[in-house]
Design an enzyme around this catalytic site. Structure first.
Site, PDB file in Angstrom:
ATOM      1  N   LEU A  92     -44.781  -4.321  21.105  1.00 14.35           N
ATOM      2  CA  LEU A  92     -45.340  -3.536  19.992  1.00 14.35           C
ATOM      3  C   LEU A  92     -45.252  -2.031  20.268  1.00 14.35           C
ATOM      4  O   LEU A  92     -45.543  -1.586  21.386  1.00 14.35           O
ATOM      5  CB  LEU A  92     -46.815  -3.931  19.808  1.00 14.35           C
ATOM      6  N   HIS A 148     -68.004   5.138  15.545  1.00 18.27           N
ATOM      7  CA  HIS A 148     -66.662   5.359  16.102  1.00 18.27           C
ATOM      8  C   HIS A 148     -66.468   4.532  17.390  1.00 18.27           C
ATOM      9  O   HIS A 148     -65.404   3.971  17.621  1.00 18.27           O
ATOM     10  CB  HIS A 148     -66.429   6.845  16.392  1.00 18.27           C
ATOM     11  N   TRP A 202     -60.716  17.836  10.913  1.00 17.44           N
ATOM     12  CA  TRP A 202     -61.168  19.023  11.665  1.00 17.44           C
ATOM     13  C   TRP A 202     -62.355  19.681  10.975  1.00 17.44           C
ATOM     14  O   TRP A 202     -63.101  20.443  11.587  1.00 17.44           O
ATOM     15  CB  TRP A 202     -60.041  20.058  11.806  1.00 17.44           C
ATOM     16  N   ASP A 213     -61.220   3.140   8.031  1.00 17.70           N
ATOM     17  CA  ASP A 213     -62.296   3.893   7.385  1.00 17.70           C
ATOM     18  C   ASP A 213     -63.618   3.126   7.477  1.00 17.70           C
ATOM     19  O   ASP A 213     -63.624   1.895   7.530  1.00 17.70           O
ATOM     20  CB  ASP A 213     -61.908   4.124   5.910  1.00 17.70           C
ATOM     21  N   GLY A 214     -64.721   3.880   7.460  1.00 15.56           N
ATOM     22  CA  GLY A 214     -66.040   3.264   7.332  1.00 15.56           C
ATOM     23  C   GLY A 214     -66.874   3.211   8.594  1.00 15.56           C
ATOM     24  O   GLY A 214     -67.949   2.597   8.587  1.00 15.56           O
TER      25      GLY A 214
HETATM   26  C1  FPP Z   1     -63.071   6.863   9.686  1.00 17.39           C
HETATM   27  O1  FPP Z   1     -64.410   6.502   9.541  1.00 17.39           O
HETATM   28  C2  FPP Z   1     -62.683   6.882  11.088  1.00 17.39           C
HETATM   29  C3  FPP Z   1     -62.228   7.985  11.760  1.00 17.39           C
HETATM   30  C4  FPP Z   1     -62.100   9.308  11.139  1.00 17.39           C
HETATM   31  C5  FPP Z   1     -61.881   7.933  13.168  1.00 17.39           C
HETATM   32  C6  FPP Z   1     -61.208   6.699  13.631  1.00 17.39           C
HETATM   33  C7  FPP Z   1     -61.401   6.610  15.076  1.00 17.39           C
HETATM   34  C8  FPP Z   1     -61.647   5.482  15.763  1.00 17.39           C
HETATM   35  C9  FPP Z   1     -61.676   4.145  15.179  1.00 17.39           C
HETATM   36  C10 FPP Z   1     -61.948   5.551  17.208  1.00 17.39           C
HETATM   37  C11 FPP Z   1     -60.882   6.027  18.113  1.00 17.39           C
HETATM   38  C12 FPP Z   1     -59.528   5.530  17.843  1.00 17.39           C
HETATM   39  C13 FPP Z   1     -58.592   5.218  18.764  1.00 17.39           C
HETATM   40  C14 FPP Z   1     -57.211   4.960  18.305  1.00 17.39           C
HETATM   41  C15 FPP Z   1     -58.857   5.128  20.203  1.00 17.39           C
HETATM   42  P1  FPP Z   1     -65.373   7.555   8.860  1.00 17.39           P
HETATM   43  O2  FPP Z   1     -66.046   8.335   9.917  1.00 17.39           O
HETATM   44  O3  FPP Z   1     -64.619   8.392   7.876  1.00 17.39           O
HETATM   45  O4  FPP Z   1     -66.393   6.629   8.123  1.00 17.39           O
HETATM   46  P2  FPP Z   1     -67.180   6.961   6.766  1.00 17.39           P
HETATM   47  O5  FPP Z   1     -66.150   7.097   5.690  1.00 17.39           O
HETATM   48  O6  FPP Z   1     -68.053   5.765   6.597  1.00 17.39           O
HETATM   49  O7  FPP Z   1     -67.940   8.223   6.997  1.00 17.39           O
END
Ligand code: FPP
Length: 257
Positions: A133, A39, A71, A22-23
Site C-alpha cells: 500500500l 484527534h 491553520w 471529519d468529525g
Molecule cells: C477533522 O475533524 C480532522 C482533522 C482536521 C484532523 C485529522 C487528524 C487525525 C485523524 C489525527 C492524525 C492523523 C494522522 C494521519 C496521524 P474535525 O476536527 O474537523 O472535527 P469536527 O468537524 O467535528 O470539528
C-alpha cells in the site's frame, strides 16, 4: 448485517481511495471531552483503516490529515495536531514497514514546523522501498494551492520556451500536480455527515464516486470501511457514457475471456 471482507468483490477493488477524516471534534464534544481527545481517538481509526487497506490489497490510500484552512484553528489545537502527527509517524514507522506500506506526503510541506518536516522526511525515506500500500498523507494541503502551483510551473515552462501552449492538455496538468505519480482516486469517502469536498483533490476527483456517512471519524472502523467499498462496488461508473454502452462493453469483455 455488518459486512466482512468476504463481502468484497476483489475483481472490482478500487486502486485508490481518498478519505476526508471529519468529525473528531464533534465526537469528542458528544463525550464532554476536548477536541484534541477526538484527534487522538482518530489516530486509532487511521491505524485500522491503513491496516485493512494493506490487508485487502488497496494500492493507494490518501488521508486528508491537515488542510491549508486548518491553520486558522486555535493555535493550541494546531500545535496539538502537529505534535500528534509527529508522534504518530514516529511510533508507526516500524508497523508501516512490517505491513510493506510506503509513506508519501502531499501539500505545502515547507509551511509545517521544522520538526514535523524532518520526521515526515525520515519516515518517507525509511519506507521508500516498500511495495504494498502507498499511504499518502495530505498535510497543509488544499487543491486550490496545488492548482496555483501547477499553473505557475506550467506558465514558467512556457515562458522559458520549454513547453508550447498547444502541449498543455489534461495529462500535462495531472503531471504537474502533487499526485503526479499516483492514479486518480475512484472512491472518496467523507465521514461525519458533511456533503462537501472542502478543497480536497478537486482535479483528481473529477470521476470519483463520492461516499458520505454520518459516522464520525473515530467511529469509522473496518466494518464501516468495508461498507463504503461494497457501496462503491454496487455502483455503475459510466464516465459520461450510457448504461447500455457500459453493459455492452462488459459483455464483450466477458466473451473475449
Ligand atoms: C477533522 O475533524 C480532522 C482533522 C482536521 C484532523 C485529522 C487528524 C487525525 C485523524 C489525527 C492524525 C492523523 C494522522 C494521519 C496521524 P474535525 O476536527 O474537523 O472535527 P469536527 O468537524 O467535528 O470539528
Amino acid at each position: 448485517m455488518t459486512p466482512t471482507t468476504d463481502a468484497i468483490d476483489y475483481a472490482k477493488l478500487p486502486k485508490h481511495i481518498a478519505i476526508i477524516m471529519d468529525g473528531n471534534g464533534r465526537w469528542a464534544k458528544e463525550r464532554n471531552k476536548d477536541r484534541v481527545y477526538g484527534h487522538h481517538e482518530g489516530v486509532l481509526s487511521v491505524r485500522e483503516i491503513v491496516n485493512v487497506s494493506a490487508q485487502i490489497g488497496i494500492q493507494y490510500l490518501t488521508l486528508y490529515a491537515f488542510s491549508t484552512e486548518n491553520w486558522n484553528r486555535p493555535k493550541e489545537e494546531v500545535a496539538a495536531l502537529m505534535e500528534l502527527l509527529v508522534n504518530t509517524i514516529r511510533k508507526e514507522v516500524s508497523d508501516l514497514n512490517k505491513n510493506n506500506v510506503r509513506l508519501c506526503v502531499i501539500g505545502d510541506l515547507e509551511s509545517l514546523p521544522l520538526k514535523c518536516q524532518v520526521e515526515m522526511q525520515e519516515a518517507i525515506d525509511l519506507t521508500a522501498t516498500n511495495t504494498g500500500l502507498t499511504l499518502i498523507l495530505a498535510l497543509s494541503y488544499s487543491a486550490k494551492w496545488e492548482l496555483v502551483e501547477a499553473i505557475k510551473n506550467i506558465a514558467t515552462a512556457v515562458k522559458n520556451n520549454q513547453l508550447s501552449v498547444t502541449e498543455i492538455n489534461e495529462e500535462l496538468i495531472s503531471a504537474h500536480l502533487s499526485t503526479a505519480s499516483f492514479p486518480d482516486p475512484e472512491l472518496m469517502i467523507r465521514t461525519s455527515g458533511e456533503h462537501r469536498i472542502s478543497n480536497f483533490l478537486l482535479y483528481q476527483l473529477a470521476y470519483a464516486e463520492l461516499y458520505f456517512t454520518s459516522t464520525h471519524w473515530p467511529d469509522f472502523r473496518k466494518e464501516q470501511y468495508i461498507q463504503a467499498i461494497c457501496d462503491y462496488q454496487n455502483r455503475e461508473r459510466r464516465f459520461g457514457k450510457t448504461s447500455e454502452q457500459i453493459q455492452t462493453n462488459l459483455t464483450n469483455v466477458d466473451e473475449s475471456n
